[in-house]
Design a protein around this motif. Sequence first.
Motif, PDB file in Angstrom:
ATOM      1  N   LYS A  85       0.832  -1.199   0.000  1.00  0.00           N
ATOM      2  CA  LYS A  85       0.000   0.000   0.000  1.00  0.00           C
ATOM      3  C   LYS A  85       0.868   1.250   0.000  1.00  0.00           C
ATOM      4  O   LYS A  85       1.966   1.282   0.554  1.00  0.00           O
ATOM      5  CB  LYS A  85      -0.932   0.007   1.206  1.00  0.00           C
ATOM      6  N   GLY A  87       0.821   4.930   1.278  1.00  0.00           N
ATOM      7  CA  GLY A  87       0.187   5.915   2.141  1.00  0.00           C
ATOM      8  C   GLY A  87       0.516   7.318   1.655  1.00  0.00           C
ATOM      9  O   GLY A  87       1.668   7.617   1.344  1.00  0.00           O
ATOM     10  N   GLU A 128      -4.882   6.003   1.340  1.00  0.00           N
ATOM     11  CA  GLU A 128      -3.991   4.938   0.873  1.00  0.00           C
ATOM     12  C   GLU A 128      -4.444   4.461  -0.497  1.00  0.00           C
ATOM     13  O   GLU A 128      -5.642   4.476  -0.807  1.00  0.00           O
ATOM     14  CB  GLU A 128      -3.995   3.757   1.854  1.00  0.00           C
TER      15      GLU A 128
END
Length: 373
Positions: A85, A87, A128
């Motif tokens: 992911k 951020g 995200e």
Amino acid sequence: MEKKENTEAHLKAAQQYMKVFDPFLEENPPYVPEDGAALYFSRVYFRIDDGPTGFCYYPEHKTLEDLKKEKNMQYTCAHEFEGRKLGITIHNCVYPGKEPGRNVQEDEYALATMGALGETPKEILKGELPCEELRREMEPEQRKAIEEEGKKIRRELCSSAVEKQGMNADLFWNIISEVNQSVDPKDQKAVLEATIRKLMEFSAEDICRWHQIKGEYMDLADRNDLWEACAKAGAHCTDDGFMDFRAWLISQGKELYMQVLEAPETLEALELTGVDLNFESYGYVAADAYTQKKAIEVEGLPAILKGYWEWIMEKGQIGEKRYLQTLERKYDIYIAMEEHPLDTKEKEAIRAQIKLKEDIGSNSFQGMMNMPC
């Protein structure tokens, strides 16, 4: 044609302002665009999973959806091919002016971002994005090439880490040798700057170990016969002066250090005209490098730059040296040394490298202590 003329007018005003702008002075006149409009730009912080934070700027306001199409974000996810992911924190900023505004253009962008680390955002967006989603936005062949490059870099880093095995005495002297090959060893300012740059290639832990290893060699050179020899050569003959001399001796490299330590009388035969035999600052060079590296490791470079900018603006201070002194209170190499000292075997291995004859008595050169130094 009208758009081109407007752009040229905007850039002319920006170029005139840049001639008088000084980022270290609070009394800079505010930059006002030719048309008086506010300038819109974004400051974007991003990180893969729990990795280090990066940041970049865009000459317009951004949303999370916009960043899916941005090459910076795509490349980041492609290089970190195992990342899950991304951020993101978006600071949409407005450089002061009158509303309605417009996006910054070329030189105006440089002006806006010059102070952007301290610019208060008008809007903050957080979220995200799945890394795989951004990777899919890239051309397949381009993504594959970047992922292969990333794998290669990781293999090289792993191989280098195995070979290096952390800071040790051999690497300590290699660093000094590389510095002396890159600059004039007589130019102490250049030596300090090159040493910090070289040490910054290593972790804060390794920099701390480098400093501790230097301390062992400093202690080994703390001998009466060497003190007498350095006094005769024109170096200081005080306690502090002898310490500065030993720092200079180490800075010259392993070959000269070993030669002079084993036979101090050979110092007189060296060509030392124009050479400063006292190098006090070299005693602290690793402490400066450690503070910078540890701060970056703990807080991240963007946070350090932001803190530096705010310190300049709030305190009215000029120069990074004073700012580093504020960081030293948080990241002190001497506290780190107490928590992680060299073990006994490492110290014994360093001492085993040197064969020393019996030292002379301190009264052999006591008279020199009263000489002007």
